[in-house]
Design a protein around this motif. Structure first.
Motif, PDB file in Angstrom:
ATOM      1  N   HIS A  12       0.839  -1.203   0.000  1.00 21.78           N
ATOM      2  CA  HIS A  12       0.000   0.000   0.000  1.00 21.78           C
ATOM      3  C   HIS A  12       0.876   1.257   0.000  1.00 21.78           C
ATOM      4  O   HIS A  12       0.847   2.041   0.946  1.00 21.78           O
ATOM      5  CB  HIS A  12      -0.923   0.004   1.226  1.00 21.78           C
ATOM      6  CG  HIS A  12      -1.791  -1.201   1.319  1.00 21.78           C
ATOM      7  ND1 HIS A  12      -2.901  -1.379   0.523  1.00 21.78           N
ATOM      8  CD2 HIS A  12      -1.696  -2.316   2.086  1.00 21.78           C
ATOM      9  CE1 HIS A  12      -3.461  -2.543   0.819  1.00 21.78           C
ATOM     10  NE2 HIS A  12      -2.738  -3.136   1.749  1.00 21.78           N
ATOM     11  N   PRO A  13       1.634   1.460  -1.070  1.00 17.93           N
ATOM     12  CA  PRO A  13       2.601   2.565  -1.079  1.00 17.93           C
ATOM     13  C   PRO A  13       1.956   3.954  -1.019  1.00 17.93           C
ATOM     14  O   PRO A  13       2.591   4.912  -0.586  1.00 17.93           O
ATOM     15  CB  PRO A  13       3.360   2.369  -2.394  1.00 17.93           C
ATOM     16  CG  PRO A  13       2.438   1.570  -3.249  1.00 17.93           C
ATOM     17  CD  PRO A  13       1.651   0.704  -2.313  1.00 17.93           C
ATOM     18  N   GLY A  14       0.700   4.074  -1.413  1.00 20.90           N
ATOM     19  CA  GLY A  14       0.044   5.383  -1.419  1.00 20.90           C
ATOM     20  C   GLY A  14      -0.526   5.803  -0.081  1.00 20.90           C
ATOM     21  O   GLY A  14      -0.962   6.947   0.074  1.00 20.90           O
ATOM     22  N   ILE A  15      -0.533   4.908   0.889  1.00 20.89           N
ATOM     23  CA  ILE A  15      -1.071   5.238   2.210  1.00 20.89           C
ATOM     24  C   ILE A  15       0.079   5.666   3.110  1.00 20.89           C
ATOM     25  O   ILE A  15       1.012   4.899   3.333  1.00 20.89           O
ATOM     26  CB  ILE A  15      -1.814   4.035   2.823  1.00 20.89           C
ATOM     27  CG1 ILE A  15      -3.002   3.640   1.949  1.00 20.89           C
ATOM     28  CG2 ILE A  15      -2.278   4.369   4.250  1.00 20.89           C
ATOM     29  CD1 ILE A  15      -3.719   2.381   2.417  1.00 20.89           C
ATOM     30  N   PRO A  16       0.031   6.908   3.625  1.00 24.54           N
ATOM     31  CA  PRO A  16       1.098   7.341   4.540  1.00 24.54           C
ATOM     32  C   PRO A  16       1.186   6.416   5.753  1.00 24.54           C
ATOM     33  O   PRO A  16       0.173   5.964   6.281  1.00 24.54           O
ATOM     34  CB  PRO A  16       0.662   8.748   4.956  1.00 24.54           C
ATOM     35  CG  PRO A  16      -0.273   9.193   3.888  1.00 24.54           C
ATOM     36  CD  PRO A  16      -0.958   7.944   3.401  1.00 24.54           C
ATOM     37  N   MET A  17       2.406   6.158   6.186  1.00 22.87           N
ATOM     38  CA  MET A  17       2.622   5.203   7.269  1.00 22.87           C
ATOM     39  C   MET A  17       3.563   5.782   8.317  1.00 22.87           C
ATOM     40  O   MET A  17       4.531   6.455   7.985  1.00 22.87           O
ATOM     41  CB  MET A  17       3.212   3.925   6.688  1.00 22.87           C
ATOM     42  CG  MET A  17       3.418   2.818   7.660  1.00 22.87           C
ATOM     43  SD  MET A  17       4.040   1.359   6.761  1.00 22.87           S
ATOM     44  CE  MET A  17       4.059   0.176   8.063  1.00 22.87           C
ATOM     45  N   ILE A  18       3.234   5.496   9.574  1.00 22.27           N
ATOM     46  CA  ILE A  18       4.091   5.844  10.704  1.00 22.27           C
ATOM     47  C   ILE A  18       4.423   4.546  11.424  1.00 22.27           C
ATOM     48  O   ILE A  18       3.541   3.721  11.653  1.00 22.27           O
ATOM     49  CB  ILE A  18       3.386   6.807  11.672  1.00 22.27           C
ATOM     50  CG1 ILE A  18       3.054   8.119  10.969  1.00 22.27           C
ATOM     51  CG2 ILE A  18       4.247   7.054  12.905  1.00 22.27           C
ATOM     52  CD1 ILE A  18       2.181   9.053  11.790  1.00 22.27           C
ATOM     53  N   ALA A  19       5.676   4.356  11.777  1.00 24.65           N
ATOM     54  CA  ALA A  19       6.096   3.151  12.493  1.00 24.65           C
ATOM     55  C   ALA A  19       6.836   3.551  13.766  1.00 24.65           C
ATOM     56  O   ALA A  19       7.428   4.626  13.838  1.00 24.65           O
ATOM     57  CB  ALA A  19       6.994   2.293  11.606  1.00 24.65           C
ATOM     58  N   ILE A  20       6.784   2.675  14.747  1.00 22.35           N
ATOM     59  CA  ILE A  20       7.484   2.895  16.007  1.00 22.35           C
ATOM     60  C   ILE A  20       8.550   1.819  16.153  1.00 22.35           C
ATOM     61  O   ILE A  20       8.265   0.640  16.025  1.00 22.35           O
ATOM     62  CB  ILE A  20       6.510   2.829  17.201  1.00 22.35           C
ATOM     63  CG1 ILE A  20       5.440   3.907  17.072  1.00 22.35           C
ATOM     64  CG2 ILE A  20       7.268   2.965  18.519  1.00 22.35           C
ATOM     65  CD1 ILE A  20       4.331   3.793  18.088  1.00 22.35           C
ATOM     66  N   SER A  21       9.764   2.243  16.433  1.00 24.85           N
ATOM     67  CA  SER A  21      10.855   1.312  16.699  1.00 24.85           C
ATOM     68  C   SER A  21      11.075   1.261  18.198  1.00 24.85           C
ATOM     69  O   SER A  21      11.304   2.289  18.831  1.00 24.85           O
ATOM     70  CB  SER A  21      12.135   1.775  16.004  1.00 24.85           C
ATOM     71  OG  SER A  21      13.213   0.963  16.396  1.00 24.85           O
TER      72      SER A  21
END
Length: 178
Positions: A12-21
């Motif tokens: 889903h490259p068009g959906i902005p994504m936030i990840a937590i490390s």
């Protein structure tokens, strides 16, 4: 920042994504090199990444080649209304140590138990409390190791945050062996 994040960003490259490390992803990247390239390429496109501290931010930048401007240091959060020292607490005849987290090898619990076994304080009793859950043979092996130690060790299982905070106030030393 591991396989699932990489796949979701790829699918889903068009959906902005936030990840937590939170650190285990960085360790996995080094322990499982066969997935490294796939994970790095997939995670590189994530728009924002939260890191726990500046050192981790640098590691994410260096390992994943994610621009530092896209990595936000959020810190380790805690509720100061819940987690606070007891100003009335005074030491007694026993020193109480406490650990909270997953009861696992990766978190360093076996090393903690072996170190605890070596502690000798002739005039003070020691007690270790392990707060958290685990599973399977690894968890049972940690219990077996604890059974060989001739000092009090309490396994509480997973506790509500309010009770964890109270246990912290009742203890003398918090230990995070990982």
């Amino acid at each position: 920042l591991w396989l699932l994040s990489a796949y979701i960003k790829e699918w889903h490259p068009g959906i902005p994504m936030i990840a937590i490390s939170h650190g285990t992803d960085l360790r996995q990247l080094e322990l499982s090199p066969r997935f490294a390239q796939e994970v790095i390429e997939g995670c590189r496109g994530i728009e924002k990444v939260f890191a726990l501290n500046p050192f981790q931010k640098d590691r994410i930048h260096n390992l994943y080649a994610i621009e530092k401007e896209r990595i936000i240091v959020m810190g380790n959060g805690y509720d100061g209304d819940l987690f606070y020292p007891d100003p009335q607490r005074r030491g007694g005849d026993r020193i109480e140590l406490v650990y909270t987290g997953k009861i696992s090898n990766a978190k360093g619990v076996p090393s903690l138990l072996r170190a605890f076994d070596l502690l000798e304080l002739p005039q003070r009793e020691l007690k270790l409390t392990l707060i958290g859950g685990g599973e399977g043979e690894e968890y049972q092996g940690i219990h077996r190791l604890a059974d060989t130690i001739d000092k009090p060790i309490e396994f509480t299982g997973t506790l509500p945050q309010k009770e964890v905070a109270q246990r912290f106030r009742e203890s003398d030393i918090f230990i995070l062996p990982s």
